[in-house]
Design a protein around this motif. Sequence first.
Motif, short mmCIF file in Angstrom:
data_model
loop_
_atom_site.label_atom_id
_atom_site.label_comp_id
_atom_site.label_asym_id
_atom_site.label_seq_id
_atom_site.Cartn_x
_atom_site.Cartn_y
_atom_site.Cartn_z
N SER A 47 -47.20 34.77 -55.14
CA SER A 47 -46.08 35.25 -54.33
C SER A 47 -45.71 36.69 -54.60
O SER A 47 -44.65 37.14 -54.20
N THR A 48 -46.52 37.42 -55.34
CA THR A 48 -46.31 38.84 -55.68
C THR A 48 -45.18 39.07 -56.68
O THR A 48 -44.73 40.20 -56.87
N LEU A 49 -44.71 38.00 -57.34
CA LEU A 49 -43.58 38.19 -58.26
C LEU A 49 -44.02 38.66 -59.64
O LEU A 49 -43.29 39.38 -60.30
N ASP A 69 -46.65 44.52 -50.46
CA ASP A 69 -45.68 44.62 -49.36
C ASP A 69 -46.21 43.94 -48.09
O ASP A 69 -45.45 43.31 -47.36
N ARG A 72 -46.08 40.13 -48.55
CA ARG A 72 -44.72 39.57 -48.43
C ARG A 72 -44.32 39.33 -46.98
O ARG A 72 -43.44 38.52 -46.71
N LYS A 73 -44.97 40.06 -46.06
CA LYS A 73 -44.62 39.88 -44.65
C LYS A 73 -45.13 38.56 -44.09
O LYS A 73 -44.62 38.07 -43.09
N TYR A 77 -41.79 32.09 -50.08
CA TYR A 77 -41.85 31.45 -51.39
C TYR A 77 -40.55 30.70 -51.64
O TYR A 77 -39.46 31.24 -51.47
N PRO A 79 -38.67 29.10 -54.66
CA PRO A 79 -38.72 28.92 -56.10
C PRO A 79 -38.30 27.51 -56.51
O PRO A 79 -37.57 26.84 -55.77
N ALA A 84 -28.89 29.03 -53.13
CA ALA A 84 -28.61 30.06 -52.14
C ALA A 84 -27.31 30.73 -52.53
O ALA A 84 -26.62 30.25 -53.42
N TYR A 85 -26.99 31.85 -51.90
CA TYR A 85 -25.73 32.54 -52.23
C TYR A 85 -24.56 31.62 -51.92
O TYR A 85 -24.34 31.24 -50.77
N TYR A 93 -26.22 32.47 -44.45
CA TYR A 93 -27.36 32.64 -45.34
C TYR A 93 -28.64 32.79 -44.54
O TYR A 93 -29.44 33.71 -44.77
N MET A 97 -31.07 36.13 -44.20
CA MET A 97 -32.50 36.09 -44.48
C MET A 97 -33.31 36.51 -43.26
O MET A 97 -34.33 37.21 -43.39
N PHE A 100 -34.35 40.25 -42.48
CA PHE A 100 -35.48 40.96 -43.09
C PHE A 100 -36.78 40.78 -42.30
O PHE A 100 -37.76 41.45 -42.57
N PHE A 101 -36.76 39.85 -41.35
CA PHE A 101 -38.01 39.53 -40.67
C PHE A 101 -38.01 39.89 -39.19
O PHE A 101 -39.07 40.06 -38.61
N ARG A 143 -35.09 28.02 -44.61
CA ARG A 143 -35.22 29.47 -44.79
C ARG A 143 -36.70 29.85 -44.94
O ARG A 143 -37.17 30.81 -44.34
N THR B 225 -31.97 33.15 -56.61
CA THR B 225 -31.92 33.89 -55.35
C THR B 225 -32.65 35.23 -55.50
O THR B 225 -33.15 35.78 -54.53
N GLU B 227 -35.43 35.69 -57.14
CA GLU B 227 -36.84 35.44 -56.89
C GLU B 227 -37.13 35.43 -55.39
O GLU B 227 -38.12 36.00 -54.92
N THR B 231 -39.42 38.26 -52.91
CA THR B 231 -40.60 37.95 -52.10
C THR B 231 -40.36 38.29 -50.63
O THR B 231 -41.20 38.02 -49.78
N PRO B 233 -39.91 40.87 -47.42
CA PRO B 233 -40.56 42.16 -47.13
C PRO B 233 -39.59 43.34 -47.18
O PRO B 233 -39.31 43.96 -46.17
N LEU B 405 -38.18 38.96 -64.24
CA LEU B 405 -38.20 37.50 -64.11
C LEU B 405 -38.47 36.78 -65.42
O LEU B 405 -38.01 35.68 -65.63
#
Lengths: 235, 421
Positions: A47-49, A69, A72-73, A77, A79, A84-85, A93, A97, A100-101, A143, B225, B227, B231, B233, B405
């Motif tokens: 997941s690029t983390l 980058d 990620r598009k 992922y 976790p 969530a917030y 929420y 999210m 970003f897409f 999400r 959150t 994490e 991920t 973009p 992380l």
Amino acid sequence: MEVEDLFKNYGDRVAVGGLNIQVKEGEIFGLIGPNGAGKTTALRVISTLLQITSGRVRVFGLDVDSEPDEVRKIISYLPEDAGAYKNLTGRKYLDFMSSFFASGKERESMLKKGIEITDLADRIDSKVETYSKGMTRRLLIARAVMTSPRLAILDEPTSGLDVINAKEIRDLVKKMSSEGMSILLSSHNMFEVEFLCDRVALINEGVIIEKGTPDELKSKYGVKNIEEVFTEVVG
Amino acid sequence: MSDIGGIIKKELRELLTLQSIIPIMVMALVFGSLGTSFSGMDQASQPPIVGLVDLDGGEYADIVTSTVLNNSDVIYQGISIEEGKQAVRDNNAGALLVIVDGFSSDITDNRSGQMEIYWYMKGTGIMETISLANVNVLMAEINTNLSRAIIADGSGLDANITLSPMVASDNTMVKDKEMDGVNPMVVSAVIDQQNIMMPILIMLVIVLIGGIVISSMGMEKENKTLETLLTLPISRTSIVAGKLIGAAVVGLIFGGIYMIGLGVYLQSFSASTSIDLSQYGLTLDALDYVVIGVMMFLTILSALAICMILGAFAKNYKSAQSLTLPVTLLAMIPMFVIMLSDFSNLSIEFQVLLFAIPFTHPMMAIENLMFDNWTLVIGGLAYNLAFSLATIYVAVRIFKSDVLLTGLGWTREKLRKRMRR
Ligand SMILES: Nc1ncnc2c1ncn2[C@@H]1O[C@H](COP(=O)(O)OP(=O)(O)O)[C@@H](O)[C@H]1O
Ligand SMILES: [Mg+2]
């Protein structure tokens, strides 16, 4: 998605020691193993983390190490034990999210789709802090899939849920896969992966000890379920 | 009973951790070394250091002179006020006492003898104000001795002249400014307003917004959150910038509200006292306010970047709380030092230490601007700019690495292994 000879160390401790897996388009691939086997570590790298110690990971031809980058598009992922917030409502929420897409109409339909997947009805407008564990997990899965990622990476998506909630999540995952989404998930529940995954890899102490379709593995070892395969191989 | 004993033991073990003891030890250390650096200038129990100018030369002036010589450390004795002032500044003395021409004849003629005091305030901290007190004791002593002489002479002067033959008018020298006809207590009262309020409020703003940032990082980690966010973009730089700017805006709003409040407060204060500090150039103009604003912004940015770096090592909400400690300490050290003393009166080691803490600069900005101490103002601006850029750079680097992380756990292990080799 392809993982070739992936190693990931935490300092001197080897968490993933030479992982090789391929996830084909539209399939559900399960990474199964006990706690501490290295599942989360492997998924975080994909997941690029986390930085790769050595080896190569490519997602639809994109290199995770050199083009994070871009990767990620097209991925999502979820976790392990994520939240969530808490001070946002479920709707806010998902809206946050989606920003970003996509934008405009596309974002609206993304949000609508997300809300539908949560199946939270009017509770979508309650604050996340008032949600039960099952509701939060549905929100998070919604999400993860509402953005129509080409690959969804789900770390223990059903762990800690009761049987009914877990079944709902499994049904949702199946449905997404049938719509063409590739899914890589981890689990320590050998029974659930058996009827959820198209193919599985058994991982222990950072290395794959067996892989194939659930049926292949069961017949290979002449046992009734994956758990027995695991005890056969490890024991 | 033994149950309670067990619980108490467990509580103590949890509460008396290194994290709780270190700040107390650091504070004790700071105060201890401050004490020794102050002991040189706190002369309350020692004779005051003064300069004396006698423009009269009469019999009563001689009494003043002998009283001064007997009760203080005289670093200048002569007939030039200018030379006297210079000597007072050069020797860090408390005041220059001037016996005005006609002092003795005035007393003989049943009028008060005139003296001029040029008070020298070495700085504007609380400790400096205290050291003015022993010059006042000397002035009382002068009056007592003059009274004795008048009574012994039996010259039959008015009772009020006999009891208090000398009147002194006050002038104040602060740093390189001079305020004629102004009592140093009034000056220090006005300056104290910002000298005490500014450090406290900056400390509060820093601790408050620092806490917000660190806790938000802790919360993000606890709920995973962060994490998820990592991920999505969006670039790492945007995430860091978003978090910084969000909290900086909050900080600036707090700071702005305070600045407006301070302005109104100072205005009302100088209106209610007889002196107008602007007459002596002790006010802030538009440029000064801009400088303070920029300084605050850079400081807030530095504080936030430090907090993001610290927050990166938080594992959860609880551990985030204890991570605010270093920032609180860094904000409290300059706060106390600046409240109690004055940058220019500190030992060089302390000056270096304070300068290196970015929070020091806005705390003493108002005073430096009032006294046109541009070297410190510009130095502070440049330092805070460099500091905030460097810390933001480090924060972005951390956001791009695993540390965010995985925490530092394994790095420490690695270090230990490396050291063994
Ligand atoms: N941040 C970390 N620092 C050091 N070791 C870690 C860290 N995270 C995980 N590990 C170790 O890596 C191994 C794999 O962990 P993980 O990937 O979380 O396993 P799983 O998800 O299969 O339970 C374990 O031995 C674990 O202790
Ligand atoms: Mg795990």
